[in-house]
Design a protein around this motif. Structure first.
Motif, PDB file in Angstrom:
ATOM      1  N   LEU A 205       0.828  -1.204   0.000  1.00 26.70           N
ATOM      2  CA  LEU A 205       0.000   0.000   0.000  1.00 26.70           C
ATOM      3  C   LEU A 205       0.866   1.260   0.000  1.00 26.70           C
ATOM      4  N   VAL A 206       1.860   1.277   0.882  1.00 29.68           N
ATOM      5  CA  VAL A 206       2.746   2.441   0.955  1.00 29.68           C
ATOM      6  C   VAL A 206       3.500   2.616  -0.354  1.00 29.68           C
ATOM      7  N   TYR A 207       3.998   1.516  -0.904  1.00 29.96           N
ATOM      8  CA  TYR A 207       4.718   1.597  -2.172  1.00 29.96           C
ATOM      9  C   TYR A 207       3.805   2.131  -3.276  1.00 29.96           C
ATOM     10  N   GLY A 208       2.569   1.633  -3.322  1.00 30.90           N
ATOM     11  CA  GLY A 208       1.640   2.072  -4.352  1.00 30.90           C
ATOM     12  C   GLY A 208       1.334   3.555  -4.267  1.00 30.90           C
ATOM     13  N   VAL A 209       1.142   4.052  -3.048  1.00 33.30           N
ATOM     14  CA  VAL A 209       0.845   5.474  -2.886  1.00 33.30           C
ATOM     15  C   VAL A 209       2.048   6.318  -3.279  1.00 33.30           C
ATOM     16  N   THR A 210       3.232   5.946  -2.823  1.00 32.29           N
ATOM     17  CA  THR A 210       4.430   6.738  -3.135  1.00 32.29           C
ATOM     18  C   THR A 210       4.823   6.646  -4.602  1.00 32.29           C
ATOM     19  N   ARG A 211       4.524   5.511  -5.244  1.00 28.83           N
ATOM     20  CA  ARG A 211       4.928   5.316  -6.639  1.00 28.83           C
ATOM     21  C   ARG A 211       3.929   5.909  -7.622  1.00 28.83           C
ATOM     22  N   PHE A 212       2.643   5.682  -7.367  1.00 30.76           N
ATOM     23  CA  PHE A 212       1.632   6.051  -8.355  1.00 30.76           C
ATOM     24  C   PHE A 212       0.774   7.244  -7.949  1.00 30.76           C
ATOM     25  N   LEU A 213       0.788   7.613  -6.666  1.00 33.98           N
ATOM     26  CA  LEU A 213      -0.022   8.742  -6.199  1.00 33.98           C
ATOM     27  C   LEU A 213       0.851   9.724  -5.418  1.00 33.98           C
ATOM     28  N   PRO A 214       1.853  10.305  -6.061  1.00 32.75           N
ATOM     29  CA  PRO A 214       2.765  11.207  -5.331  1.00 32.75           C
ATOM     30  C   PRO A 214       2.065  12.416  -4.736  1.00 32.75           C
ATOM     31  N   GLU A 215       1.042  12.943  -5.434  1.00 37.82           N
ATOM     32  CA  GLU A 215       0.331  14.107  -4.896  1.00 37.82           C
ATOM     33  C   GLU A 215      -0.444  13.734  -3.646  1.00 37.82           C
ATOM     34  N   THR A 216      -1.032  12.544  -3.641  1.00 39.09           N
ATOM     35  CA  THR A 216      -1.745  12.076  -2.450  1.00 39.09           C
ATOM     36  C   THR A 216      -0.786  11.882  -1.291  1.00 39.09           C
ATOM     37  N   TYR A 217       0.374  11.294  -1.566  1.00 39.65           N
ATOM     38  CA  TYR A 217       1.379  11.097  -0.517  1.00 39.65           C
ATOM     39  C   TYR A 217       1.827  12.446   0.054  1.00 39.65           C
ATOM     40  N   ALA A 218       2.052  13.418  -0.820  1.00 40.52           N
ATOM     41  CA  ALA A 218       2.479  14.741  -0.359  1.00 40.52           C
ATOM     42  C   ALA A 218       1.408  15.387   0.507  1.00 40.52           C
ATOM     43  N   ALA A 219       0.138  15.201   0.128  1.00 38.51           N
ATOM     44  CA  ALA A 219      -0.948  15.801   0.902  1.00 38.51           C
ATOM     45  C   ALA A 219      -1.098  15.137   2.273  1.00 38.51           C
ATOM     46  N   LEU A 220      -0.932  13.805   2.305  1.00 38.74           N
ATOM     47  CA  LEU A 220      -1.109  13.087   3.565  1.00 38.74           C
ATOM     48  C   LEU A 220       0.014  13.355   4.552  1.00 38.74           C
ATOM     49  N   THR A 221       1.187  13.672   4.056  1.00 38.56           N
ATOM     50  CA  THR A 221       2.340  13.889   4.930  1.00 38.56           C
ATOM     51  C   THR A 221       2.704  15.359   5.087  1.00 38.56           C
ATOM     52  N   ALA A 222       1.928  16.248   4.466  1.00 34.73           N
ATOM     53  CA  ALA A 222       2.222  17.680   4.561  1.00 34.73           C
ATOM     54  C   ALA A 222       1.916  18.190   5.951  1.00 34.73           C
ATOM     55  N   PRO A 223       2.668  19.188   6.434  1.00 33.38           N
ATOM     56  CA  PRO A 223       2.373  19.787   7.736  1.00 33.38           C
ATOM     57  C   PRO A 223       0.961  20.347   7.759  1.00 33.38           C
ATOM     58  N   ARG A 224       0.314  20.188   8.873  1.00 34.69           N
ATOM     59  CA  ARG A 224      -1.064  20.671   8.998  1.00 34.69           C
ATOM     60  C   ARG A 224      -1.071  22.197   8.981  1.00 34.69           C
ATOM     61  N   VAL A 225      -2.006  22.757   8.191  1.00 36.77           N
ATOM     62  CA  VAL A 225      -2.140  24.201   8.095  1.00 36.77           C
ATOM     63  C   VAL A 225      -3.262  24.656   9.002  1.00 36.77           C
ATOM     64  N   ARG A 226      -2.966  25.598   9.858  1.00 32.76           N
ATOM     65  CA  ARG A 226      -3.981  26.134  10.762  1.00 32.76           C
ATOM     66  C   ARG A 226      -5.045  26.843   9.941  1.00 32.76           C
ATOM     67  N   GLU A 227      -6.332  26.652  10.359  1.00 33.68           N
ATOM     68  CA  GLU A 227      -7.431  27.265   9.624  1.00 33.68           C
ATOM     69  C   GLU A 227      -7.390  28.795   9.685  1.00 33.68           C
ATOM     70  N   ASP A 228      -6.805  29.342  10.758  1.00 34.15           N
ATOM     71  CA  ASP A 228      -6.781  30.785  10.892  1.00 34.15           C
ATOM     72  C   ASP A 228      -5.499  31.390  10.305  1.00 34.15           C
ATOM     73  N   ALA A 229      -4.636  30.522   9.710  1.00 37.35           N
ATOM     74  CA  ALA A 229      -3.397  31.022   9.154  1.00 37.35           C
ATOM     75  C   ALA A 229      -3.671  31.710   7.829  1.00 37.35           C
ATOM     76  N   PRO A 230      -2.980  32.783   7.508  1.00 31.25           N
ATOM     77  CA  PRO A 230      -3.190  33.459   6.252  1.00 31.25           C
ATOM     78  C   PRO A 230      -2.752  32.597   5.078  1.00 31.25           C
ATOM     79  N   ALA A 231      -3.504  32.639   3.994  1.00 34.65           N
ATOM     80  CA  ALA A 231      -3.159  31.871   2.806  1.00 34.65           C
ATOM     81  C   ALA A 231      -1.921  32.435   2.149  1.00 34.65           C
ATOM     82  N   SER A 232      -1.059  31.505   1.653  1.00 35.63           N
ATOM     83  CA  SER A 232       0.167  31.942   1.025  1.00 35.63           C
ATOM     84  C   SER A 232      -0.081  32.154  -0.471  1.00 35.63           C
TER      85      SER A 232
END
Length: 232
Positions: A205-232
Motif C-alpha cells: 500500500l505504501v509503495y503504491g501510494v508513493t509510486r503512483f499517487l505522489p500528490e496524495t502522498y504529499a498531501a497526507l504527509t504535509a504539515p497541517r495548516v492552521r485554519e486561521d493562518a493566512p493563505a500563502s
C-alpha cells in the motif's frame, strides 16, 4: 524520509515479506497442514498454563481482533490522515480508502485461506469459538493490518505521539495474534503467516501510494495548516 526513500523501503519490505509468506505457505501445503516447527510445543505449553484469569484476558484480547474494533481503528486512522483535506469530501475519501484497504486485505486473506484449507488444531484444545480454515490466521491478519494502518497514520500526521502510540498499537496487534495460539484455535505458524501477509499488504500500500499517487502522498504527509493562518 523523502518519498523516494519511503518507496524503496516499502518496496523491499513488500518483496521480502511476500517471499517469506510464499515460502511458509509452501511448507504448510507440503506438510499437508500438519504442525510445523514449534507449533506442537507452543500448543502444549498453552494447555498447561491456562488459569481462569489468563483465559479471560486472552479471550478479551482476541475478541478485539475482529468485528467492529479493527474497523473503528482504521476509521480513526482515516480521520487522522484526513486532517489535511480542504473539504469534507476529501476527508471522507481518506476514511473510505482506509476502510477499503482493510476490507480488501480480509477478502484476499480469505481467498488464500480457502485455497490452502489447512485444518485447525484439535478441537479439544480450543478455549474459545472459531470457524473456517486455519492458515493464515484471520484475527492476526485483521488486527495487524488495522494496527499497521493506524501506525502509519500516527507516523504521518502525529509524529509527536509516536513514542507512546506506536508501541501500544503494535503490542495490541501482537497480543491478538498470540492469543489465538494460547486459546488453541491456531498454530503459531498460522499467526506467523498472518503477520507476514499484513506486512506485505501494508508495504505494498505504501509503495503504491508513493509510486503512483505522489500528490496524495504529499498531501497526507504535509504539515497541517492552521485554519486561521493566512493563505500563502
Amino acid at each position: 524520509m523523502k518519498r523516494e526513500g519511503v518507496r524503496a523501503v516499502a518496496g523491499s519490505a513488500a518483496v521480502g515479506s511476500l517471499a517469506a509468506f510464499v515460502l511458509l505457505t509452501l511448507v504448510v501445503t507440503t506438510h499437508e497442514g500438519a504442525p510445523l516447527f514449534g507449533d506442537s510445543g507452543l500448543a502444549s505449553w498453552s494447555l498447561e498454563h491456562r488459569p481462569d484469569v489468563a483465559l479471560a484476558m486472552a479471550r478479551g484480547v482476541t475478541y478485539t481482533g475482529t468485528g467492529a474494533v479493527p474497523y473503528a481503528l482504521v476509521v480513526v486512522a482515516g480521520l487522522v490522515l484526513g486532517r489535511t483535506g480542504r473539504t469534507t469530501r476529501q476527508r471522507v475519501a481518506v476514511v473510505a480508502a482506509c476502510v477499503g484497504a482493510l476490507a480488501a486485505a480480509q477478502a484476499v486473506r480469505f481467498a488464500v485461506m480457502s485455497l490452502i484449507a489447512r485444518p485447525r488444531p484439535p478441537l479439544a484444545n480450543w478455549a474459545t469459538h472459531a470457524s473456517g480454515w486455519s492458515f493464515p490466521s484471520g484475527h492476526t491478519t485483521t488486527s495487524a493490518v488495522a494496527g499497521g494502518i493506524l501506525i502509519l497514520a500516527v507516523l504521518a500526521r502525529a509524529p509527536q505521539s509516536r513514542r507512546t502510540l506506536v508501541p501500544l498499537i503494535g503490542c495490541w496487534a501482537v497480543l491478538v495474534g498470540l492469543s489465538r495460539v494460547y486459546l488453541g484455535v491456531h498454530w503459531f505458524s498460522d499467526v506467523l503467516g498472518g503477520w507476514l501477509f499484513a506486512v506485505c499488504w501494508l508495504s505494498a500500500l505504501v509503495y503504491g501510494v508513493t509510486r503512483f499517487l505522489p500528490e496524495t502522498y504529499a498531501a497526507l504527509t504535509a504539515p497541517r495548516v492552521r485554519e486561521d493562518a493566512p493563505a500563502s
